[in-house]
Structure formats: C-alpha cells, structure tokens
Design an enzyme around this catalytic site. Structure first.
Site, PDB file in Angstrom:
ATOM      1  N   GLY A   9       0.818  -1.204   0.000  1.00 28.41           N
ATOM      2  CA  GLY A   9       0.000   0.000   0.000  1.00 28.41           C
ATOM      3  C   GLY A   9       0.852   1.254   0.000  1.00 28.41           C
ATOM      4  N   TYR A  24     -14.549  -3.322  10.415  1.00 29.80           N
ATOM      5  CA  TYR A  24     -13.160  -2.893  10.232  1.00 29.80           C
ATOM      6  C   TYR A  24     -12.369  -3.119  11.516  1.00 29.80           C
ATOM      7  CZ  TYR A  24      -9.219   0.361  10.055  1.00 29.80           C
ATOM      8  OH  TYR A  24      -7.970   0.925  10.143  1.00 29.80           O
ATOM      9  N   SER A  32       1.389   3.571  -2.327  1.00 33.81           N
ATOM     10  CA  SER A  32       1.111   4.649  -3.286  1.00 33.81           C
ATOM     11  C   SER A  32       0.729   5.961  -2.622  1.00 33.81           C
ATOM     12  CB  SER A  32       0.011   4.217  -4.259  1.00 33.81           C
ATOM     13  OG  SER A  32      -1.185   3.910  -3.563  1.00 33.81           O
ATOM     14  N   LYS A  43      -8.940  -5.408  12.519  1.00 29.99           N
ATOM     15  CA  LYS A  43      -7.749  -4.864  13.170  1.00 29.99           C
ATOM     16  C   LYS A  43      -7.472  -5.562  14.505  1.00 29.99           C
ATOM     17  CE  LYS A  43      -6.329  -2.080  10.043  1.00 29.99           C
ATOM     18  NZ  LYS A  43      -5.026  -2.306   9.385  1.00 29.99           N
ATOM     19  N   GLY A  84      -0.442   8.090   1.413  1.00 29.29           N
ATOM     20  CA  GLY A  84      -0.580   8.077   2.859  1.00 29.29           C
ATOM     21  C   GLY A  84       0.600   7.509   3.615  1.00 29.29           C
ATOM     22  N   ILE A  85       0.295   6.679   4.606  1.00 29.19           N
ATOM     23  CA  ILE A  85       1.322   6.113   5.474  1.00 29.19           C
ATOM     24  C   ILE A  85       2.335   5.302   4.683  1.00 29.19           C
ATOM     25  CG2 ILE A  85       1.737   4.475   7.352  1.00 29.19           C
ATOM     26  CD1 ILE A  85      -0.999   5.325   8.511  1.00 29.19           C
ATOM     27  N   GLU A 111      -4.177  11.925   9.210  1.00 27.14           N
ATOM     28  CA  GLU A 111      -4.721  12.681   8.078  1.00 27.14           C
ATOM     29  C   GLU A 111      -4.129  12.167   6.772  1.00 27.14           C
ATOM     30  OE1 GLU A 111      -5.501  17.302   6.641  1.00 27.14           O
ATOM     31  OE2 GLU A 111      -4.438  16.895   8.514  1.00 27.14           O
ATOM     32  N   THR A 112      -4.862  11.302   6.112  1.00 27.49           N
ATOM     33  CA  THR A 112      -4.464  10.720   4.823  1.00 27.49           C
ATOM     34  C   THR A 112      -5.711  10.678   3.938  1.00 27.49           C
ATOM     35  OG1 THR A 112      -4.973   8.443   5.513  1.00 27.49           O
ATOM     36  CG2 THR A 112      -2.734   9.263   5.972  1.00 27.49           C
ATOM     37  N   LEU A 140      -3.352  -7.179  -3.761  1.00 24.03           N
ATOM     38  CA  LEU A 140      -3.177  -7.989  -2.555  1.00 24.03           C
ATOM     39  C   LEU A 140      -4.368  -8.894  -2.270  1.00 24.03           C
ATOM     40  CD1 LEU A 140      -1.489  -5.341  -0.237  1.00 24.03           C
ATOM     41  CD2 LEU A 140      -0.396  -7.292  -1.341  1.00 24.03           C
TER      42      LEU A 140
END
Length: 256
Positions: free
Chosen positions: A14, A162, A16, A166, A18-19, A198-199, A67
């Site tokens: 992942g 969600y 591309s 997690k 944000g984090i 904040e993403t 993925l």
C-alpha cells in the site's frame, strides 16, 4: 542504528499514498532498497523519481500487485527473490475500510476487508519469513501497521467490522512473535497502532460523503503520515535485543 539497514531490502504494501508512501520515502532516505507495491503504481513511480531527484541513498522500486490475489503476492515475492535476493523488512501497511455494519453490511464488503486487512497481511508475513529463513537472515523485521481500532471498539456501526479485522492484526502480531520465539530466531515482529491520521483513508472510507470525511480531519489536530514513518524508523532502530511489541499512538486531542 538505521545504518545497519543500508542496502537491504524492504517491502512496503500500500505504498502509493498516505502512510505507505511516507514509510517508503523514509526508508529510501536511510539507504534501503524499497519495493513499494500497490494496485496502481503511477504514484509510486512519481515518488521514486522524487526520491532520486532528492539524492536519497536508497532506491524505490514500484511493483504492481493486487493484494486480494494470492498468486500476485507470490509472484511479487518471486520477483523480489530473483532481482533483490529477498525481503529483510516487511511493512504490512495496506488496509481499507468499508461502511458495512454488522447488522446490515454487504458480504462482499466484509470479504474485501478480510482479504486485504487479514489474509494479505498473513500471506506477506509468511512469505517474508520464508525469504529470511532460506537466506539465514536472523535480524529481519516484520511490522504490521495496525490501528487503535485493533485495541478498542469505535462507537460507530460503520467501523465495527473494520475494527474486527484490526483486532485480528493485534492477535496475529502477538501470535507471530510467539512463533518466532519457538523457531529460535531473532527476527522481530511489531505492531504500530495509530489513531486518526490525516491521509486519504477517510475519503475512501466515506467516499459517498466527502463532507463527513473532511470533518474527521478538521475536528482535531491529527497525526500525519510522517509521524507513523518516524515510528517505523524508531522500531527499526531499536537495539537487536529489544523487542517492541506494540506502539500505540494517537493525536493528543483524540478522545478515544
């Protein structure tokens, strides 16, 4: 302590936005060869060019991978083995959320969260460990980017499934730590659990209600993606005998 990772290979899923993008950039800055994967690599290619222009000592290698497809994940690890010997650090960052409550949610939305948040993480973890084991790498590191939602249930029906995925990441990270100890290896496993960052995440989560997404980030001073990248550097910089199990971090103003 990041010096020991110079020239070694990290996989960031992942990567591309944000984090993931922030972590990939940080590791390239410290001289690592970073394979950044995503379904769309256009932004990773742009980031790779930016890293090169900035004169960072490492390199960012974009890799297109869905993925949700195990065969594509296995092909990616095969390519990494062929081109770069293998993975020394695995950053399981990819994750997503859908507004699918437990009482009324769509099964395909639940399944997509399971596929990305749980199964892809488990497959990448397994393949990264096998890559380390076959090359006798005993100081590798597997870092799961989790969420505070993996430690307490958010009082919002849209988040419940969600959060369940997690919670699974929390359990799998501790299970992984135990299995690594049983295998008598010094490979380490760490979970980083941010609060509100904040993403683009909220805008994807609330894609039909951009005003609601914007309100999430306007209500308090949020964490930045770079804050999580700093946590990753901290974890990787820990002395070899130190096991950092779970880093929980949230904005000072975040209530829960």
């Amino acid at each position: 302590m990041m010096e020991r990772w110079k020239g070694r290979v990290a996989l960031v899923t992942g990567a591309s936005v944000g984090i993931g993008a922030a972590v990939a950039r940080a590791l390239v800055q410290h001289g690592m060869k970073v394979v950044g994967c995503a379904r769309n690599v256009d932004k990773i290619e742009k980031l790779a060019a930016e890293c090169q222009s900035a004169g960072y000592s490492g390199t960012l290698i974009p890799y297109k991978c869905d993925l949700c497809n195990e065969e594509e994940i296995l092909s990616m690890f095969s390519a990494i083995k062929t081109l770069h010997q293998g993975v020394d650090v695995c950053i399981n960052n990819a994750g997503l959320a859908h507004n699918e409550p437990l009482l009324s949610g769509r099964t395909d939305g639940w399944r997509n969260m399971i596929d990305v948040n749980i199964l892809a993480l488990a497959i990448c973890t397994r393949e990264a460990y096998q890559s380390m084991k076959e090359r006798h790498v005993d100081d590798g590191h597997i870092i799961n980017i989790n969420s505070m939602g993996g430690h307490r249930m958010v009082p919002s029906a849209d988040e419940h499934f969600y959060c369940a995925t997690k919670y699974a990441v929390t359990a799998m990270t501790e299970g992984l730590r135990q299995e690594l100890r049983e295998a008598r290896t010094h490979i380490r496993a760490t979970c980083i659990s941010p609060g509100i960052v904040e993403t683009e995440f909220a805008f994807r989560h609330h894609n039909s209600d951009p005003e609601r997404a914007a309100a999430v980030y306007e209500s308090i001073k949020c964490l930045k993606a770079e804050d999580i990248a700093s946590a990753v550097r901290y974890v990787l910089s820990a002395p070899a005998h130190v096991q950092i199990g779970d880093v929980q971090m949230r904005p000072v103003e975040q209530v829960s």
